[in-house]
Scaffold this active site. Sequence first.
Site, PDB file in Angstrom:
ATOM      1  N   GLY A  38     -49.994 -38.212   0.847  1.00 38.88           N
ATOM      2  CA  GLY A  38     -49.905 -36.945   1.572  1.00 38.88           C
ATOM      3  C   GLY A  38     -48.486 -36.500   1.868  1.00 38.88           C
ATOM      4  N   CYS A 170     -31.785 -47.506  13.894  1.00 34.93           N
ATOM      5  CA  CYS A 170     -32.647 -47.730  12.731  1.00 34.93           C
ATOM      6  C   CYS A 170     -34.103 -47.592  13.188  1.00 34.93           C
ATOM      7  CB  CYS A 170     -32.376 -49.093  12.091  1.00 34.93           C
ATOM      8  SG  CYS A 170     -33.110 -50.513  12.936  1.00 34.93           S
ATOM      9  N   CYS A 186     -55.471 -42.693   8.007  1.00 38.29           N
ATOM     10  CA  CYS A 186     -56.133 -41.420   7.689  1.00 38.29           C
ATOM     11  C   CYS A 186     -57.596 -41.642   7.326  1.00 38.29           C
ATOM     12  CB  CYS A 186     -55.441 -40.748   6.513  1.00 38.29           C
ATOM     13  SG  CYS A 186     -53.762 -40.244   6.861  1.00 38.29           S
TER      14      CYS A 186
HETATM   15 ZN   LIG Z   1     -31.989 -51.076  14.823  1.00 41.91          ZN
END
Ligand SMILES: [Zn+2]
Length: 251
Positions: A38, A170, A186
């Site tokens: 998707g 991150c 989903c």
């Molecule tokens: Zn990190």
Amino acid sequence: MTDEQLLRYSRHILLPQIGIEGQENIVEARALVIGAGGLGSPAAYYLASAGIGTLVLADGDTVDLTNLQRQILHRTDSIGMTKTASAERTLGEINPECHVVALNERLSGQRLDEEVALADIVLDCCDNFATRHAVNRACVKFRKPLVSGAAIRFDGQVAVFDSRQADAPCYHCLFPEGQDVEEVRCAVMGVFAPLTGIIGTVQAAEALKLVIGCGTSLAGRLLLLDGLGMEWREIRVPRDPGCVVCGKIAE
Ligand SMILES: [Zn+2]
């Protein structure tokens, strides 16, 4: 660039923020897209049409009927094909200039490292936390910008994790491994078809901006979309100095 390329990409080249130089960056770039579902569908569509030089698409699944409501790379006559073969066919019709590398596998371990190391930009379009964390670790290790998206029900989110920037978080800073909320798929929860298109298209936009080197990326910001109210929210995401994935590298 050839005359045909100058024509094909003329509406990009007209933009002062892109120009010939920016388009050349796109044509020379190698993008790694994890997942041809998707989110990967619209992301790959725009990367290919915009002229990304090499588009590496990794997915180990086969197209089935329930995919077609939102996974627009695939067509009714793609049912039974591998998603990567189906995607390669569609993308080749959109732009034969784009070199598609179809990897019919769920990248992990050494193979994931190899592909991330080769890429200029990585798009996480997968549907599970284990892959998200593995892709994040590889992107931090090789200092590659990561464009991450997710979509379920009517809710979407998108962010950039750019470990080339010392102060940027991150994926693990935002969602520490082990504290993941229950995995929602989903297949169980359902997903509104255009939502995946919206989020995947934002991923393509962020990836292209990073490749061109224009604008301001979503690094350090998480965008949340409520598709029912059609409202966007933005959350600032700080780097976690104690993060076990990126903490040591940035010091
Ligand atoms: Zn990190």
